[in-house]
Design an enzyme around this catalytic site. Structure first.
Site, PDB file in Angstrom:
ATOM      1  N   GLN A 194     -17.924   8.731 -11.183  1.00  0.00           N
ATOM      2  CA  GLN A 194     -18.341   8.927 -12.573  1.00  0.00           C
ATOM      3  C   GLN A 194     -19.483   9.943 -12.631  1.00  0.00           C
ATOM      4  OE1 GLN A 194     -16.972   6.917 -15.217  1.00  0.00           O
ATOM      5  NE2 GLN A 194     -18.000   8.338 -16.572  1.00  0.00           N
ATOM      6  N   PHE A 195     -19.146  11.238 -12.617  1.00  0.00           N
ATOM      7  CA  PHE A 195     -20.194  12.259 -12.605  1.00  0.00           C
ATOM      8  C   PHE A 195     -21.061  12.200 -13.848  1.00  0.00           C
ATOM      9  CE2 PHE A 195     -17.166  14.592 -15.165  1.00  0.00           C
ATOM     10  CZ  PHE A 195     -17.953  15.401 -15.972  1.00  0.00           C
ATOM     11  N   THR A 196     -20.548  11.655 -14.946  1.00  0.00           N
ATOM     12  CA  THR A 196     -21.314  11.634 -16.188  1.00  0.00           C
ATOM     13  C   THR A 196     -22.529  10.717 -16.126  1.00  0.00           C
ATOM     14  OG1 THR A 196     -19.918   9.936 -17.199  1.00  0.00           O
ATOM     15  CG2 THR A 196     -19.289  12.238 -17.571  1.00  0.00           C
TER      16      THR A 196
END
Length: 146
Positions: free
Chosen positions: A74-76
């Site tokens: 989950q890069f966000t």
């Protein structure tokens, strides 16, 4: 590294209409984000923390109950929306750095004896879960200070 950890009764992740990872019993859904300074040491510390985190019913951990984990990149989690209305993703590590470290978290968990399901790195994923409690924590595992 950052992780959003949710105690769930079940969870699944779908890519292109196909379930690629699922847990159908109480356990943890873990969203993992990686930043530029993270390495294998942070992955190992995060895995150990997740395996021993006592947030399941009866103050038990996944290691106590052999409960499963669903781990999804989950890069966000490293998005920054402090200025304006459009987040910046500058603090998120690029895919060639992040993917092996998310894989390392999964490998470390499995080495500890965990049953781990995963999503697909970089894919457009649809995550379904039943949050139990609800219990949701945000974990930060930083590089040690020099």
């Amino acid at each position: 590294m950052r992780a959003v950890v949710q105690r769930v009764t079940s969870a699944s992740v779908t890519v292109d209409g196909k379930v690629v990872g699922a847990i159908d019993e109480p356990g943890l859904l873990v969203l993992v984000g990686v930043t530029h300074t993270d390495g294998r040491a942070e992955a190992a510390r995060l895995a150990a923390k997740l395996w021993g985190l006592r947030i399941l019913h009866g103050e038990k951990s996944c290691s106590d109950l052999n409960a499963p984990l669903l781990v999804i990149s989950q890069f966000t989690l490293y998005g920054d929306a402090r200025r304006g209305r459009r987040p910046t993703w500058q603090a998120a590590a690029p895919a060639p750095v992040a993917e092996p470290l998310v894989d390392a978290v999964v490998e470390e968990l499995r080495a500890l004896g965990a049953r781990v399901e995963t999503g697909v790195f970089g894919a457009d994923m649809k995550v379904t879960l039943t949050n139990d409690g609800p219990v949701t924590l945000v974990l930060h595992v930083d590089a040690p200070s020099a």
